[in-house]
Design a protein around this motif. Structure first.
Motif, PDB file in Angstrom:
ATOM      1  N   ALA A 114       0.843  -1.181   0.000  1.00 30.97           N
ATOM      2  CA  ALA A 114       0.000   0.000   0.000  1.00 30.97           C
ATOM      3  C   ALA A 114       0.882   1.236   0.000  1.00 30.97           C
ATOM      4  O   ALA A 114       1.869   1.305   0.738  1.00 30.97           O
ATOM      5  CB  ALA A 114      -0.923   0.022   1.215  1.00 30.97           C
ATOM      6  N   LEU A 115       0.546   2.206  -0.854  1.00 30.56           N
ATOM      7  CA  LEU A 115       1.140   3.534  -0.801  1.00 30.56           C
ATOM      8  C   LEU A 115       0.267   4.355   0.131  1.00 30.56           C
ATOM      9  O   LEU A 115      -0.904   4.608  -0.159  1.00 30.56           O
ATOM     10  CB  LEU A 115       1.191   4.163  -2.187  1.00 30.56           C
ATOM     11  CG  LEU A 115       1.578   5.647  -2.259  1.00 30.56           C
ATOM     12  CD1 LEU A 115       2.915   5.917  -1.592  1.00 30.56           C
ATOM     13  CD2 LEU A 115       1.587   6.120  -3.704  1.00 30.56           C
ATOM     14  N   VAL A 116       0.833   4.743   1.265  1.00 34.95           N
ATOM     15  CA  VAL A 116       0.069   5.305   2.373  1.00 34.95           C
ATOM     16  C   VAL A 116       0.397   6.778   2.562  1.00 34.95           C
ATOM     17  O   VAL A 116       1.554   7.197   2.426  1.00 34.95           O
ATOM     18  CB  VAL A 116       0.370   4.537   3.676  1.00 34.95           C
ATOM     19  CG1 VAL A 116      -0.433   5.088   4.841  1.00 34.95           C
ATOM     20  CG2 VAL A 116       0.066   3.066   3.500  1.00 34.95           C
ATOM     21  N   LEU A 117      -0.608   7.557   2.896  1.00 33.83           N
ATOM     22  CA  LEU A 117      -0.483   8.971   3.233  1.00 33.83           C
ATOM     23  C   LEU A 117      -0.970   9.185   4.653  1.00 33.83           C
ATOM     24  O   LEU A 117      -2.004   8.649   5.054  1.00 33.83           O
ATOM     25  CB  LEU A 117      -1.321   9.817   2.271  1.00 33.83           C
ATOM     26  CG  LEU A 117      -1.649  11.252   2.702  1.00 33.83           C
ATOM     27  CD1 LEU A 117      -0.393  12.109   2.733  1.00 33.83           C
ATOM     28  CD2 LEU A 117      -2.707  11.849   1.790  1.00 33.83           C
ATOM     29  N   PRO A 160      -4.663   7.432   8.595  1.00 30.37           N
ATOM     30  CA  PRO A 160      -3.935   7.076   7.377  1.00 30.37           C
ATOM     31  C   PRO A 160      -4.892   6.838   6.216  1.00 30.37           C
ATOM     32  O   PRO A 160      -6.014   6.381   6.389  1.00 30.37           O
ATOM     33  CB  PRO A 160      -3.209   5.796   7.770  1.00 30.37           C
ATOM     34  CG  PRO A 160      -4.019   5.221   8.881  1.00 30.37           C
ATOM     35  CD  PRO A 160      -4.594   6.389   9.626  1.00 30.37           C
ATOM     36  N   VAL A 161      -4.418   7.169   5.030  1.00 31.58           N
ATOM     37  CA  VAL A 161      -5.198   7.002   3.796  1.00 31.58           C
ATOM     38  C   VAL A 161      -4.358   6.198   2.809  1.00 31.58           C
ATOM     39  O   VAL A 161      -3.168   6.462   2.642  1.00 31.58           O
ATOM     40  CB  VAL A 161      -5.556   8.371   3.176  1.00 31.58           C
ATOM     41  CG1 VAL A 161      -6.213   8.202   1.810  1.00 31.58           C
ATOM     42  CG2 VAL A 161      -6.461   9.157   4.119  1.00 31.58           C
ATOM     43  N   THR A 162      -4.963   5.220   2.176  1.00 32.19           N
ATOM     44  CA  THR A 162      -4.281   4.447   1.143  1.00 32.19           C
ATOM     45  C   THR A 162      -4.490   5.136  -0.198  1.00 32.19           C
ATOM     46  O   THR A 162      -5.618   5.266  -0.664  1.00 32.19           O
ATOM     47  CB  THR A 162      -4.803   3.004   1.084  1.00 32.19           C
ATOM     48  OG1 THR A 162      -4.567   2.376   2.343  1.00 32.19           O
ATOM     49  CG2 THR A 162      -4.100   2.216  -0.009  1.00 32.19           C
ATOM     50  N   VAL A 163      -3.398   5.575  -0.807  1.00 32.58           N
ATOM     51  CA  VAL A 163      -3.453   6.248  -2.095  1.00 32.58           C
ATOM     52  C   VAL A 163      -3.485   5.241  -3.231  1.00 32.58           C
ATOM     53  O   VAL A 163      -4.174   5.429  -4.230  1.00 32.58           O
ATOM     54  CB  VAL A 163      -2.257   7.205  -2.249  1.00 32.58           C
ATOM     55  CG1 VAL A 163      -2.251   7.877  -3.613  1.00 32.58           C
ATOM     56  CG2 VAL A 163      -2.268   8.244  -1.133  1.00 32.58           C
TER      57      VAL A 163
END
Length: 408
Positions: A348-351, A363-366
């Protein structure tokens, strides 16, 4: 297993991500921006122009060669890509990628890597455009040592009336004309960290060594703050401690290094995981990956005095992180951090956002990537109202992709 990448707005679940909601910024669901990148494209790099527009570069196949391509964000789209250069002798590597960097006005600088004619080494070459990328000057070597060694992990940045570069350089591994991993005392030899300054015509104005021993294959990064530049890199000691260091460049030269929240991570190999740094007003933030004591972490430190001193480290992710971080400084003292982490179905690319008081947002998964391990260094910049992302999609058709997350 089929590998794919999909945009997602889901928050992470079943992970150890400490903190509570705090930032005033409100991340919106990720929205894809189509990039006219060819099949097989990879190695994206993002930077910002003086007007706040994002500049995206990447590599893509061009017959039996590779092409360095560049595009600029135009609101909700990317411009038609231009070509910086092509070559059939380029060193192409997922961790050591080219860049295109806005310098000032219509001046752009680009770098890429070229195999040396003899041996196993490669050189870093640079080209400058003075007409906004319509044409590019003759490429020239970033370094002048002439050794058959590796040169890479370059960061270009505007400096005074021209530009500057930092890079990792293998010249110190040549002893009496031979390649060596140790000196006579048994201490390790490795990549040094070097610096050079150029005018916009490409004339070398000064150069020198910043650190005789740095982590061999960890990316460098630079943030501009007023009239200074702040360099972040992963250091390497002769006892193999690989902590994160910041150095300041002023009009008077380079200042003494500062080690940030020492992890005392001892590793007799390169983790291929450099730091990221960002600055806005007097706020500076640095993110990095550590696995000291076999505990993978994404760590962040911040400064409220322009990077002269830093606070304690904050841990954003204490389970499953691969690092590959990026960072952006937001208004109101807030910070955005992105990284890659392991999920049940891949990566996961996480923000995640951090407010001025150090409280974490959700956290948000981009993007989710159905692959076992990281093969990319996703990029993130803040263009004034939104975060712009770029990464490589390793699906059935490999190509560079991009998305935006509105936050204001």
């Amino acid at each position: 297993m089929t590998r794919k990448t999909a945009l997602a707005a889901a928050t992470l679940a079943s992970v150890v991500l400490a903190g509570c909601a705090g930032p005033s910024a409100d991340p919106q669901p990720p929205r894809e921006l189509a990039v006219a990148a060819a099949e097989g494209s990879a190695q994206p790099h993002l930077d910002l122009g003086e007007d706040g527009a994002a500049v995206l570069s990447w590599l893509e196949p061009a017959g039996d060669s590779y092409a360095l391509r560049v595009s600029t964000s135009t609101g909700d789209a990317w411009s038609t890509p231009g070509t910086v250069a092509t070559g059939d002798d380029w060193f192409v590597n997922w961790a050591d990628f080219p860049s295109v960097t806005p310098i000032a006005g219509d001046v752009l600088a680009a770098h890429w890597l070229v195999y040396q004619a003899q041996g196993f080494g490669y050189d870093a070459v640079m080209s400058i455009s003075t007409d906004g990328g319509a044409t590019w000057g003759e490429p020239f070597l970033l370094h002048t040592d002439g050794t058959d060694t590796e040169h890479g992990f370059v960061t270009l940045f505007p400096w005074q009336d021209g530009l500057a570069a930092v890079w990792l350089d293998g010249r110190n591994m040549i002893v009496d004309g031979e390649f060596a991993f140790e000196n006579e005392a048994g201490e390790p030899l490795g990549m040094s960290l070097r610096y050079a300054r150029f005018d916009v015509a490409g004339e070398r104005l000064s150069s020198g060594e910043l650190d005789p021993l740095a982590c061999d294959c960890c990316q460098t990064d630079v943030a501009l703050l007023g009239g200074d530049a702040l360099l972040a890199f992963r250091d390497r000691t002769t006892s193999e401690v690989r902590d994160i260091v910041v150095r300041r460049l002023t009009a008077d030269g380079w200042q003494a290094p500062i080690t940030l929240a020492p992890d005392n991570w001892v590793l007799e190999a390169c983790p291929i995981n450099g730091p990221a740094i960002a600055a806005r007003d007097d706020q500076v933030a640095v993110a990095w990956f550590s696995a000291a004591d076999n505990r993978p972490l994404v760590r962040v430190v911040r400064s409220n005095d322009g990077g002269h001193t830093f606070g304690d480290a904050m841990d954003l992710d204490s389970s499953g992180s691969y690092g590959h971080v990026d960072i952006a400084a937001l208004p109101n003292g807030e910070t955005a951090v992105s990284w890659l982490r392991s999920e049940a179905d891949g990566l996961a690319l996480v923000l995640r956002l951090i407010d001025g008081d150090g409280e974490f947002g959700e956290p948000v998964t981009v993007a989710t990537i159905d692959t076992a391990g990281p093969l990319d260094f996703p990029q993130m910049v803040f263009d004034g109202t939104r975060l712009v992302f770029a990464w490589t999609d390793f699906g059935e058709t490999q190509r560079v992709r991009s998305a935006v997350v509105g936050i204001y």
